[in-house]
Design a protein around this motif. Sequence first.
Motif, PDB file in Angstrom:
ATOM      1  N   TYR A 132       0.827  -1.214   0.000  1.00  0.00           N
ATOM      2  CA  TYR A 132       0.000   0.000   0.000  1.00  0.00           C
ATOM      3  C   TYR A 132       0.864   1.270   0.000  1.00  0.00           C
ATOM      4  O   TYR A 132       0.332   2.381  -0.007  1.00  0.00           O
ATOM      5  CB  TYR A 132      -0.928   0.002   1.218  1.00  0.00           C
ATOM      6  CG  TYR A 132      -1.854  -1.186   1.232  1.00  0.00           C
ATOM      7  CD1 TYR A 132      -3.001  -1.219   0.447  1.00  0.00           C
ATOM      8  CD2 TYR A 132      -1.563  -2.310   2.022  1.00  0.00           C
ATOM      9  CE1 TYR A 132      -3.843  -2.319   0.452  1.00  0.00           C
ATOM     10  CE2 TYR A 132      -2.398  -3.414   2.026  1.00  0.00           C
ATOM     11  CZ  TYR A 132      -3.533  -3.416   1.248  1.00  0.00           C
ATOM     12  OH  TYR A 132      -4.365  -4.512   1.243  1.00  0.00           O
ATOM     13  N   GLY A 133       2.193   1.084  -0.017  1.00  0.00           N
ATOM     14  CA  GLY A 133       3.082   2.230  -0.028  1.00  0.00           C
ATOM     15  C   GLY A 133       3.725   2.415  -1.396  1.00  0.00           C
ATOM     16  O   GLY A 133       3.329   1.811  -2.399  1.00  0.00           O
ATOM     17  N   ASN A 134       4.758   3.255  -1.423  1.00  0.00           N
ATOM     18  CA  ASN A 134       5.509   3.470  -2.654  1.00  0.00           C
ATOM     19  C   ASN A 134       6.954   3.775  -2.293  1.00  0.00           C
ATOM     20  O   ASN A 134       7.233   4.437  -1.291  1.00  0.00           O
ATOM     21  CB  ASN A 134       4.914   4.616  -3.480  1.00  0.00           C
ATOM     22  CG  ASN A 134       5.384   4.593  -4.928  1.00  0.00           C
ATOM     23  OD1 ASN A 134       5.969   3.609  -5.385  1.00  0.00           O
ATOM     24  ND2 ASN A 134       5.142   5.674  -5.642  1.00  0.00           N
ATOM     25  N   SER A 135       7.866   3.293  -3.089  1.00  0.00           N
ATOM     26  CA  SER A 135       9.289   3.464  -2.831  1.00  0.00           C
ATOM     27  C   SER A 135       9.820   4.688  -3.559  1.00  0.00           C
ATOM     28  O   SER A 135       9.144   5.250  -4.424  1.00  0.00           O
ATOM     29  CB  SER A 135      10.047   2.220  -3.325  1.00  0.00           C
ATOM     30  OG  SER A 135      10.114   2.225  -4.741  1.00  0.00           O
ATOM     31  N   PRO A 136      11.046   5.106  -3.251  1.00  0.00           N
ATOM     32  CA  PRO A 136      11.663   6.206  -4.000  1.00  0.00           C
ATOM     33  C   PRO A 136      11.831   5.892  -5.481  1.00  0.00           C
ATOM     34  O   PRO A 136      12.026   6.804  -6.286  1.00  0.00           O
ATOM     35  CB  PRO A 136      13.019   6.388  -3.309  1.00  0.00           C
ATOM     36  CG  PRO A 136      12.806   5.886  -1.921  1.00  0.00           C
ATOM     37  CD  PRO A 136      11.854   4.737  -2.066  1.00  0.00           C
ATOM     38  N   TYR A 137      11.743   4.611  -5.831  1.00  0.00           N
ATOM     39  CA  TYR A 137      11.843   4.218  -7.242  1.00  0.00           C
ATOM     40  C   TYR A 137      10.469   4.149  -7.918  1.00  0.00           C
ATOM     41  O   TYR A 137      10.363   3.696  -9.059  1.00  0.00           O
ATOM     42  CB  TYR A 137      12.547   2.859  -7.353  1.00  0.00           C
ATOM     43  CG  TYR A 137      14.012   2.907  -7.003  1.00  0.00           C
ATOM     44  CD1 TYR A 137      14.974   3.195  -7.966  1.00  0.00           C
ATOM     45  CD2 TYR A 137      14.445   2.671  -5.697  1.00  0.00           C
ATOM     46  CE1 TYR A 137      16.330   3.231  -7.648  1.00  0.00           C
ATOM     47  CE2 TYR A 137      15.791   2.715  -5.369  1.00  0.00           C
ATOM     48  CZ  TYR A 137      16.730   2.993  -6.340  1.00  0.00           C
ATOM     49  OH  TYR A 137      18.068   3.040  -6.022  1.00  0.00           O
TER      50      TYR A 137
END
Length: 437
Positions: A132-137
Amino acid sequence: MWFDESVFYQIYPLGCCGAERENDFGEVRHRLGLIEAEIPRLKELGVGAVLFNPLFESERHGYDTVDFFKVDRRLGTNEEFKSLVGKFHAAGIKVVLDGVFNHTGRAFAPFREVLEKREGTDYRFWFDINFYGNSPYNDGLDYANWEGHAELVKLRLENTDVQNYLMDAVRFWIDEFGIDGLRLDVCYLLPPWFMEMLRRTVRALRPDFYLVGEVIHCGNFQHNISPERLDSITNYECFKGMVSAFNCDNLFEIEASLTRLFSSQPWALYTGKRMLNFVDNHDVVRAFTALKEKRNLLNLYTLLFTIPGIPCVYYGSEFGQEGDKSDFDYKLRPFIGDIDKSAHPELCERIKTLAQIRKGSRALCYGSYVKATIQNKNFSFVREADGEKIVVALNIDGNDCTVRVEEAEGIDLLTGQIRNLNDIYLPPFSAAVYRKL
C-alpha cells in the motif's frame, strides 16, 4: 587458532581491480590476475590471511548483491576465483570473504519477481513488503531497506527459504572455492540466532572456520564472541581512539579504551578475546590522510600490531596511500595500478618487521594487557603470555623522552639492541618493542 596468529590484509576487489562503477551485466572481464600478481609481495610482507570485500555479482559496489553464487563479471569467473584462492593457499595465506546477509540489490532475482508479480509470488515473504506504499523508485510498493538506502533491500532472515538460500550459498563458497572464513557485513543488525545457525553450518564443514562481525557502533557486543557465534568483531573503538589520540596529542584517549576493553579489571569487556584491529578500511579515511603528523605513521602501525587483537592492513596503506570519503567513497578504494608502491618504503619495512615479531610472539597474539606508563605524548604497556613478556613504548612528540618501566633488560625487537627497560630512551616520533630477557 590460525586467525589469532595471522596478520590480515584487506582488499576491496572491485576498486583494487579497477572495475566499472556500474555493472552492465554484459561480457565477463578477467581482472583477478591483478590480485594474483600481489601474492608474492603479500607473503613477503608477512600476511597470513586476506580479507576480500564483496566480490559476488552486484549492481554497483558489491554490497548490493544480485547473485550469491556467481563472481561479479567485472572481476572474472568462478573458476578464476577458485584458482586465485588456490594460489593464496599455496602461499600459506588464508582467504576470508565478505558475507552480505542483511540485504540485497534491487536486481536480485527474487525481488525482481516481487516487483513484477506483487502478491502473486511467494518471494514476497522474503522481504518486508508494503503493497500500500511506494518506494523512492516509484515501484507502487514499499519495502524495508538498510538504513534508508532504498537500493539495498532488506531480507527477512526469519523466513526459512531465505535461511536455506543463504546457508546453501555459504556451503557453496566453502565447497567450491575453499574459503577459510567470513566477515559478516552489518553484523550489528543480524540476530544472534542467525549467527548460531551460520556457525553450525560452517562448523559442519570446517571446524576452524573464522567468523568476524562488522560492528560499527561501540556498544557491548562481547556476548556474541563465543564458540556458538563469532570468533571476533571489528574494533572500531580502538580505531577511532588511536587516530584521535595521535591527532590530539592525548594518548590517554587510546589507553582508556585499551584498559576498558582488555585489562584484567573485572569490568573489562573483551579480556581474553581478540578483536579485528585496523587503522583504516574501505569505509573510513585512509590513515595517512587522517593523521596530522605524518611522522607518527610508524608509531600508529606499531601500536596496531602490538595491542590485543588481530591486526589488519588495508590494501595500499602500507605505501602511505591517501584517500578521503569524497566521490561516494571511491577515493578510499583505488585501482591497484594507481597506487605508488615506491612511496614510504620505511612503512613497508616497519610493517614487515612487526609482522615477523608478532608471528613469533605468544605474548602479542594471546597475551594480557597492562598499562605501564602514560603521559599525553608517550605511553608504554606490557603484554605477557606463557612466560614471554613484551614491553611496548611510544613517543608521538617532536622531543625526546625517557620511559621508566621496570628493573630488567630486554632486546629491542625493532633494532636488535639490548636496553635497560628501567630507562628507555625514545627519540622524537619513535617506538620500541622489547622482549624481556
